[in-house]
Design an enzyme around this catalytic site. Sequence first.
Site, PDB file in Angstrom:
ATOM      1  N   GLY A  85     125.113 -33.166  50.335  1.00  0.00           N
ATOM      2  CA  GLY A  85     125.901 -31.935  50.306  1.00  0.00           C
ATOM      3  C   GLY A  85     126.667 -31.629  51.568  1.00  0.00           C
ATOM      4  N   GLU A 109     120.390 -37.579  51.458  1.00  0.00           N
ATOM      5  CA  GLU A 109     121.164 -38.301  50.440  1.00  0.00           C
ATOM      6  C   GLU A 109     122.653 -37.982  50.536  1.00  0.00           C
ATOM      7  OE1 GLU A 109     117.727 -37.898  46.990  1.00  0.00           O
ATOM      8  OE2 GLU A 109     119.406 -36.513  47.012  1.00  0.00           O
ATOM      9  N   GLY A 118     126.551 -38.384  50.249  1.00  0.00           N
ATOM     10  CA  GLY A 118     127.502 -39.210  49.506  1.00  0.00           C
ATOM     11  C   GLY A 118     128.889 -38.991  50.061  1.00  0.00           C
ATOM     12  N   ARG A 119     129.432 -37.811  49.724  1.00  0.00           N
ATOM     13  CA  ARG A 119     130.809 -37.467  50.095  1.00  0.00           C
ATOM     14  C   ARG A 119     131.105 -37.678  51.577  1.00  0.00           C
ATOM     15  NH1 ARG A 119     133.565 -33.420  47.267  1.00  0.00           N
ATOM     16  NH2 ARG A 119     131.579 -32.639  46.516  1.00  0.00           N
ATOM     17  N   ARG A 130     139.339 -34.495  40.167  1.00  0.00           N
ATOM     18  CA  ARG A 130     138.833 -33.337  40.922  1.00  0.00           C
ATOM     19  C   ARG A 130     139.780 -32.126  40.868  1.00  0.00           C
ATOM     20  NH1 ARG A 130     137.686 -33.028  45.644  1.00  0.00           N
ATOM     21  NH2 ARG A 130     135.665 -32.036  45.368  1.00  0.00           N
ATOM     22  N   CYS A 133     148.609 -36.736  28.961  1.00  0.00           N
ATOM     23  CA  CYS A 133     149.083 -35.686  28.049  1.00  0.00           C
ATOM     24  C   CYS A 133     148.107 -34.514  28.019  1.00  0.00           C
ATOM     25  CB  CYS A 133     149.273 -36.269  26.663  1.00  0.00           C
ATOM     26  SG  CYS A 133     150.428 -37.635  26.701  1.00  0.00           S
ATOM     27  N   GLU A 134     148.023 -33.823  29.118  1.00  0.00           N
ATOM     28  CA  GLU A 134     147.165 -32.644  29.265  1.00  0.00           C
ATOM     29  C   GLU A 134     147.875 -31.733  30.265  1.00  0.00           C
ATOM     30  OE1 GLU A 134     143.894 -31.855  28.267  1.00  0.00           O
ATOM     31  OE2 GLU A 134     143.538 -33.725  27.194  1.00  0.00           O
TER      32      GLU A 134
END
Length: 420
Positions: A237, A272, A274-275, A311, A349-350
């Site tokens: 985090g 832990e 990650g980012r 994201r 296509c969104e």
Amino acid sequence: MFAYHRGQLHCERVPLADIAAQVGTPAYVYSRTRIEENYSHIVQAFAELDPLICYAVKANSNLAVLALLRDLGSGFDVVSGGELYRVMYIGADPARVAFAGAGKTEHELIYALDCNVGEINVESAQELDVLEQLASQRGQATRVALRVNPGVDPHTHHHISTGHAGSKFGIDLDQVPRVLEQAAQYKHARVQGLHIHIGSQIPNPTPLVEAVRKLLDLVEDAQRIGIAVEGLDIGGGFPVAYREDETFATVQDFARAVKPLLKNSGLTMRIEPGRRIVADAGILLCQVQFVKHSAGRRIAVTDAGMNTLIRPALYDAYHNIVPLHCPQADEPLRAATSNELTDIAGPICESSDYLGRERALPELERGDVLAVMNAGAYSATMASNYNSRPRPPEVLIEKDTYRIIRRRETWDDLLATELA
Ligand code: LLP
């Protein structure tokens, strides 16, 4: 690691225009040196607590990235059989692997037992029960940590907040003593640790400190029940600044804040991240296909969208977007601007398919290549084949050379698992 030299954006010593020309777009590009630096910053910040660093594979699970982290001494936090398969494939030491996740299947638990992973982080009383049964059938003991939901608000985006009341993650604090009593009866699933992960992109250490305090109370409860907790896993985090003007607590701040609680506790420790290890080590290259104007705004449609970087669409996340060529750039990553703001849209296509909105960018033309910054984490791993678009390649830069660490998918790859 990403900076303009003579108006050209480079990653380490490689001009990104060369990558765009040779590998094509879209493409994810990672800096090996930045990953190494980020990892060693975390090691240094937490040195006094000597934690086992279990890199959170979900952030970026490319085999070359995992192998690089293995060589740096990292362990791994995995959340599926597939992630475990990846780390076993690169020859990680299973003793340095923690297997977490709220919904492990029996098949995955058996695989974790086959691999003899260092710790299985159990998220419910029922999971502990199933694990005890599976382990006893095999006559195998396994180390378990209970993932606790400490009921703290990490003050982050609600989609990446995990440790608040009512979350699907972990076991509610008030239920933990009961689960510990259950665990005390078990001979094979041996609870030796407590685990929390309160969320991602936690802006400051305060909620983490609050959660660790709650864990320490539980260590005493466990002792009374006859369970000797040996270690705490305080999750990941640690935040990354996605906007240039954003400031967050540093990894040192987090280490400093938890140190007084854990230094002389006699407990081992895991983290832990990650980012923090991979986000700012990566970018996404994309090419402008068309430029058009609508209702006073300029829209550049690129060949990368929510299929390659979800994201912004999923969390309203901000990623800086800069051109590869920027003749006036005298500062890293500050792009020359025109008066008109630009929306950077994708090809999907969104209507949520944007990489960024209302950005100050120079005049863009068909064929221009852009770099979407901080795309080393939760980008390639969250990519999809929506609209049947092949996933982009991944490229690892090592000083003045590069290598392709994942090839571009082909249209045939899209059909490979299907039967007509
Ligand atoms: N440990 C556990 C148990 C986790 O669930 C996570 C992330 C981590 C560690 C690593 O967290 P980090 O250090 O990377 O913040 N897709 C979202 C992030 C989801 C994070 C999920 N769990 C995003 O793109 O922002």
